[in-house]
Design an enzyme around this catalytic site. Structure first.
Site, PDB file in Angstrom:
ATOM      1  N   LYS A 197       0.839  -1.212   0.000  1.00 30.64           N
ATOM      2  CA  LYS A 197       0.000   0.000   0.000  1.00 30.64           C
ATOM      3  C   LYS A 197       0.870   1.257   0.000  1.00 30.64           C
ATOM      4  CE  LYS A 197      -1.742   1.653   4.000  1.00 30.64           C
ATOM      5  NZ  LYS A 197      -1.493   3.072   4.280  1.00 30.64           N
ATOM      6  N   ASN A 198       1.862   1.294   0.894  1.00 29.28           N
ATOM      7  CA  ASN A 198       2.614   2.535   1.072  1.00 29.28           C
ATOM      8  C   ASN A 198       3.631   2.803  -0.034  1.00 29.28           C
ATOM      9  OD1 ASN A 198       1.069   3.107   3.238  1.00 29.28           O
ATOM     10  ND2 ASN A 198       2.626   2.633   4.793  1.00 29.28           N
TER      11      ASN A 198
ATOM     12  N   ARG B 160      -4.579  10.999   4.140  1.00 31.19           N
ATOM     13  CA  ARG B 160      -3.475  11.931   4.331  1.00 31.19           C
ATOM     14  C   ARG B 160      -2.476  11.941   3.183  1.00 31.19           C
ATOM     15  NH1 ARG B 160      -1.763  14.309   8.631  1.00 31.19           N
ATOM     16  NH2 ARG B 160       0.311  14.176   7.750  1.00 31.19           N
TER      17      ARG B 160
ATOM     18  N   ARG C 225       0.579  14.677  13.204  1.00 29.73           N
ATOM     19  CA  ARG C 225       1.118  14.469  11.847  1.00 29.73           C
ATOM     20  C   ARG C 225       1.149  15.746  11.003  1.00 29.73           C
ATOM     21  NH1 ARG C 225      -1.042   9.021   9.296  1.00 29.73           N
ATOM     22  NH2 ARG C 225       0.938   9.125   8.197  1.00 29.73           N
ATOM     23  N   PRO C 226       2.044  16.669  11.362  1.00 31.95           N
ATOM     24  CA  PRO C 226       2.148  17.921  10.600  1.00 31.95           C
ATOM     25  C   PRO C 226       2.764  17.708   9.214  1.00 31.95           C
ATOM     26  CG  PRO C 226       3.890  17.772  12.249  1.00 31.95           C
ATOM     27  CD  PRO C 226       2.994  16.588  12.465  1.00 31.95           C
ATOM     28  N   VAL C 227       2.681  18.747   8.363  1.00 29.85           N
ATOM     29  CA  VAL C 227       3.299  18.675   7.026  1.00 29.85           C
ATOM     30  C   VAL C 227       4.344  19.789   6.860  1.00 29.85           C
ATOM     31  CG1 VAL C 227       1.432  17.477   5.806  1.00 29.85           C
ATOM     32  CG2 VAL C 227       1.326  19.964   6.058  1.00 29.85           C
ATOM     33  N   ASP C 228       4.826  20.349   8.004  1.00 29.69           N
ATOM     34  CA  ASP C 228       5.772  21.463   7.938  1.00 29.69           C
ATOM     35  C   ASP C 228       7.040  21.106   7.160  1.00 29.69           C
ATOM     36  OD1 ASP C 228       6.144  19.695  10.148  1.00 29.69           O
ATOM     37  OD2 ASP C 228       7.615  21.064  11.003  1.00 29.69           O
ATOM     38  N   LEU C 229       7.495  19.858   7.277  1.00 33.30           N
ATOM     39  CA  LEU C 229       8.752  19.486   6.612  1.00 33.30           C
ATOM     40  C   LEU C 229       8.550  19.322   5.105  1.00 33.30           C
ATOM     41  CD1 LEU C 229      10.147  17.001   9.289  1.00 33.30           C
ATOM     42  CD2 LEU C 229      10.679  19.421   8.964  1.00 33.30           C
TER      43      LEU C 229
ATOM     44  N   CYS D 214      -5.034  12.963  12.740  1.00 38.69           N
ATOM     45  CA  CYS D 214      -5.539  11.616  12.497  1.00 38.69           C
ATOM     46  C   CYS D 214      -5.351  10.806  13.764  1.00 38.69           C
ATOM     47  CB  CYS D 214      -4.867  10.970  11.304  1.00 38.69           C
ATOM     48  SG  CYS D 214      -3.246  10.338  11.642  1.00 38.69           S
TER      49      CYS D 214
ATOM     50  N   ARG E  72      -8.698  -0.594   4.411  1.00 37.60           N
ATOM     51  CA  ARG E  72      -7.805   0.425   3.855  1.00 37.60           C
ATOM     52  C   ARG E  72      -6.436  -0.160   3.533  1.00 37.60           C
ATOM     53  NH1 ARG E  72      -7.734   6.084   6.821  1.00 37.60           N
ATOM     54  NH2 ARG E  72      -6.458   6.372   5.000  1.00 37.60           N
TER      55      ARG E  72
ATOM     56  N   ASP F 207       4.722   0.711  11.889  1.00 39.08           N
ATOM     57  CA  ASP F 207       3.515   0.091  11.329  1.00 39.08           C
ATOM     58  C   ASP F 207       3.347  -1.373  11.753  1.00 39.08           C
ATOM     59  OD1 ASP F 207       2.931   2.481  10.128  1.00 39.08           O
ATOM     60  OD2 ASP F 207       3.523   1.877   8.108  1.00 39.08           O
TER      61      ASP F 207
ATOM     62  N   ILE G 231       8.064   7.121  16.732  1.00 39.26           N
ATOM     63  CA  ILE G 231       7.728   7.835  15.490  1.00 39.26           C
ATOM     64  C   ILE G 231       6.476   8.702  15.658  1.00 39.26           C
ATOM     65  CG2 ILE G 231       7.268   7.594  13.000  1.00 39.26           C
ATOM     66  CD1 ILE G 231       9.990   6.476  13.701  1.00 39.26           C
TER      67      ILE G 231
HETATM   68  C1  EPZ Z   1       4.352   7.097   6.197  1.00 39.77           C
HETATM   69  O1  EPZ Z   1       3.619   8.187   6.737  1.00 39.77           O
HETATM   70  C2  EPZ Z   1       3.392   5.935   6.112  1.00 39.77           C
HETATM   71  N1  EPZ Z   1       2.260   6.290   5.277  1.00 39.77           N
HETATM   72  C3  EPZ Z   1       2.904   5.553   7.516  1.00 39.77           C
HETATM   73  O2  EPZ Z   1       2.101   4.394   7.401  1.00 39.77           O
HETATM   74  C4  EPZ Z   1       4.133   5.219   8.382  1.00 39.77           C
HETATM   75  O3  EPZ Z   1       3.694   4.935   9.696  1.00 39.77           O
HETATM   76  C5  EPZ Z   1       5.106   6.395   8.390  1.00 39.77           C
HETATM   77  O4  EPZ Z   1       5.460   6.750   7.024  1.00 39.77           O
HETATM   78  C6  EPZ Z   1       6.391   6.101   9.163  1.00 39.77           C
HETATM   79  O5  EPZ Z   1       7.026   4.991   8.608  1.00 39.77           O
HETATM   80  C7  EPZ Z   1       2.326   6.125   3.958  1.00 39.77           C
HETATM   81  O6  EPZ Z   1       3.342   5.753   3.400  1.00 39.77           O
HETATM   82  C8  EPZ Z   1       1.094   6.390   3.177  1.00 39.77           C
HETATM   83  P1  EPZ Z   1       6.506  10.438   8.181  1.00 39.77           P
HETATM   84  P2  EPZ Z   1       4.219   9.667   6.698  1.00 39.77           P
HETATM   85  O7  EPZ Z   1       6.472  11.711   7.422  1.00 39.77           O
HETATM   86  O8  EPZ Z   1       5.035   9.808   5.476  1.00 39.77           O
HETATM   87  C9  EPZ Z   1       6.830  13.751  11.632  1.00 39.77           C
HETATM   88  C10 EPZ Z   1       0.165   3.087   7.762  1.00 39.77           C
HETATM   89  O9  EPZ Z   1      -0.357   2.558   8.763  1.00 39.77           O
HETATM   90  N2  EPZ Z   1       6.652  14.769  10.598  1.00 39.77           N
HETATM   91  O10 EPZ Z   1       7.663   9.517   7.951  1.00 39.77           O
HETATM   92  O11 EPZ Z   1       3.086  10.596   6.909  1.00 39.77           O
HETATM   93  C11 EPZ Z   1       5.587  12.911  11.838  1.00 39.77           C
HETATM   94  O12 EPZ Z   1       4.645  13.556  12.653  1.00 39.77           O
HETATM   95  C12 EPZ Z   1       0.716   4.501   7.797  1.00 39.77           C
HETATM   96  O13 EPZ Z   1       0.247   2.524   6.657  1.00 39.77           O
HETATM   97  C13 EPZ Z   1       6.769  16.104  10.941  1.00 39.77           C
HETATM   98  O14 EPZ Z   1       7.007  16.456  12.095  1.00 39.77           O
HETATM   99  O15 EPZ Z   1       5.139   9.645   7.981  1.00 39.77           O
HETATM  100  C14 EPZ Z   1       6.163  11.665  12.451  1.00 39.77           C
HETATM  101  O16 EPZ Z   1       6.375  11.884  13.818  1.00 39.77           O
HETATM  102  C15 EPZ Z   1       0.406   5.209   9.060  1.00 39.77           C
HETATM  103  N3  EPZ Z   1       6.579  17.038   9.958  1.00 39.77           N
HETATM  104  C16 EPZ Z   1       7.515  11.529  11.740  1.00 39.77           C
HETATM  105  O17 EPZ Z   1       7.816  12.829  11.219  1.00 39.77           O
HETATM  106  C17 EPZ Z   1       6.321  16.701   8.674  1.00 39.77           C
HETATM  107  O18 EPZ Z   1       6.158  17.609   7.839  1.00 39.77           O
HETATM  108  C18 EPZ Z   1       7.546  10.534  10.611  1.00 39.77           C
HETATM  109  O19 EPZ Z   1       6.434  10.773   9.739  1.00 39.77           O
HETATM  110  C19 EPZ Z   1       6.213  15.343   8.326  1.00 39.77           C
HETATM  111  C20 EPZ Z   1       6.396  14.382   9.314  1.00 39.77           C
END
Ligand code: EPZ
Length: 431
Positions: free
Chosen positions: A22-23, A102, A131-135, A126, A408, A316, A338
């Site tokens: 999926k991911n 998301r 889960r911010p998108v600042d980065l 969620c 999902r 996960d 995480i």
């Molecule tokens: C991906 O989410 C996966 N989703 C998640 O799987 C998975 O848990 C996660 O990576 C970690 O491996 C998909 O691939 C669709 P991140 P993603 O950005 O990309 C913080 C599932 O069950 N962060 O690696 O959204 C964030 O809050 C899902 O299949 C910021 O602070 O995760 C987290 O603490 C759930 N600012 C950490 O980084 C940002 O702008 C890692 O998140 C972005 C992230």
């Protein structure tokens, strides 16, 4: 809304076919927005999230078909799906669509890179944290985009195109790395991503982008270099096997006991989880067809884990592993690093008789001899499947509610488990 009924106490014996990830599928599908030519994806899993993303991409102008026929409903996993974004008809991704999934926020990167503008709703919170998108926004700004956030939307503009730059992530982010890869592939000049996510799904996206004509080196390592190109072309790509699905069924086999062959699973994608399962008492053999997981009558040993970015233990699989440890002979310590709120399954596992105490980002699990079936529900897909795993070893009947979470991310879950001897069935039409 459907429910899943499980009667525990049966061993699992048989073969489970592992689906496409999926991911990996989601960012690969989004990459179709980068080119006017057709991107063909094979091994796409037939999941609610994949079907939802097809709808979202359709809103932007992506046409999809299976072997030339336009699809009304679900894609057929066994046949390639063709995605063609000949014309982008809308660069706005509205709240109604992004709030449903998301990962659809990531469309911001290809829309901006190809069209010079994108307006995408902030995804909101969620069940597993803020889960911010600042980065992701930081990465696009580094590439020269001007960003305004207004009325819940991120409005990104780069009318003269994006420019290569160094993007140093202060923490590892999978979505940030996907976003940077897609945007930088069509930027002018050289981009370096520092502290990139090394997840196999990032490598899969990079491999596909390379087939589309992108010039990317170092995917799978912490530093990735990208030389931007003016345009990308169509390509064909096979989605990699789902390591989280494979890990989930490996844990299920360890929980229920028995002998299960995970056909098509790749051990190298989930080595940290397999190592932990061996410590817990499972026997693992990596063979040509996939991974064979066995556990005979011996009890489960407690094991401590700490979730971490790849190649560490994946967040996960944290909920599923916690379910397993509820029946270990002693105390295990599970640390989630995480996501700050990814322990929603604890209360539900307790309903089945588990003894778990939370201390901040640590769960202390004291194994019990006996779990007992009960009605349960969960708020995200990995938490939901952890309840299924616990139910396989619980006495009596467990009813898992809110099955749409499972749909999902797990293709044909009940068929795969019942094929190995579990008593599990879907009951349709409940609230
Ligand atoms: C991906 O989410 C996966 N989703 C998640 O799987 C998975 O848990 C996660 O990576 C970690 O491996 C998909 O691939 C669709 P991140 P993603 O950005 O990309 C913080 C599932 O069950 N962060 O690696 O959204 C964030 O809050 C899902 O299949 C910021 O602070 O995760 C987290 O603490 C759930 N600012 C950490 O980084 C940002 O702008 C890692 O998140 C972005 C992230």
């Amino acid at each position: 809304m459907d429910r899943i009924r499980i009667v525990g106490g049966r061993e699992l014996n048989g073969v489970i076919q592992i689906s496409g990830a999926k991911n990996a599928a989601l960012p690969l599908m989004i990459a179709s927005l980068l080119t006017a030519e057709t991107l063909t994806l094979d091994n796409l899993p037939n999941l609610a999230d994949v079907n939802m993303l097809l709808r979202i991409l359709g809103h932007h102008g992506v046409d999809h078909s299976v072997d030339g026929r336009r699809l009304g409903a679900a894609p057929n996993a066994s046949r390639p799906v063709h995605l063609t974004a000949r014309d982008i008809v809308d660069t706005t991704a509205p709240y109604e669509l992004v709030s449903k999934m998301r990962a659809s926020f990531w469309v911001i990167a290809p829309l901006l890179a190809r069209m010079g503008e994108a307006k995408v709703s902030l995804p909101g919170g969620c069940a597993i944290g803020t889960r911010p998108v600042d980065l992701l926004i930081m990465a696009l700004e580094k590439l020269g985009a001007s960003i305004e956030i207004e009325a819940g939307y991120v409005h990104a503009k780069a009318p003269k195109g994006l420019r290569g730059a160094e993007i140093a992530f202060p923490k590892v982010t999978v979505g940030g790395t996907h976003t940077a890869l897609m945007a930088a592939s069509l930027a002018h000049g050289h981009t370096r991503i520092v502290n990139a996510a090394r997840e196999p799904e990032v490598v899969d996206l990079a491999d596909c982008l390379i087939k589309m004509g992108a010039r990317i080196k170092g995917a799978g390592q912490s530093v990735i270099d990208i030389e931007g190109v003016a345009r990308l072309n169509g390509a064909s790509h096979r989605v990699l096997p789902d390591r989280i699905e494979a890990g989930t069924y490996a844990i299920a086999a360890a929980m229920a006991g028995g002998d299960v062959m995970l056909e098509g699973a790749e051990a190298g994608l989930l080595q940290s989880a397999l190592d932990v399962l061996v410590e817990a008492g499972a026997t693992i053999h990596v063979v040509n067809e996939g991974i064979r997981v066995q556990r005979n009558g011996a009890g489960l040993m407690p094991v401590d884990i700490v979730t971490a970015p790849f190649p560490g233990f994946p967040t996960d699989l944290q909920a599923q592993f916690m379910a397993l440890m509820t029946k270990a002979k002693g105390r295990s310590r599970i640390t989630e690093t995480i996501f700050e709120n990814r322990f929603m399954h604890v209360q539900e596992l307790a309903r089945l008789g588990a003894h778990i105490r939370l201390e901040g980002d640590v769960a202390l699990v004291d194994g019990v001899d006996r779990l007992e079936g009960a009605p349960v529900m969960a708020t995200d897909l990995r938490a939901s499947v952890s309840l299924v795993i616990a139910a396989l070893a619980a006495e009596g009947e467990t009813m898992v509610n809110r099955v749409y979470h499972l749909d999902r991310g797990f293709e044909h879950l009940e068929t795969k488990l019942s094929g190995c001897g579990a008593i599990i069935e879907r009951l349709s039409g409940y609230n």
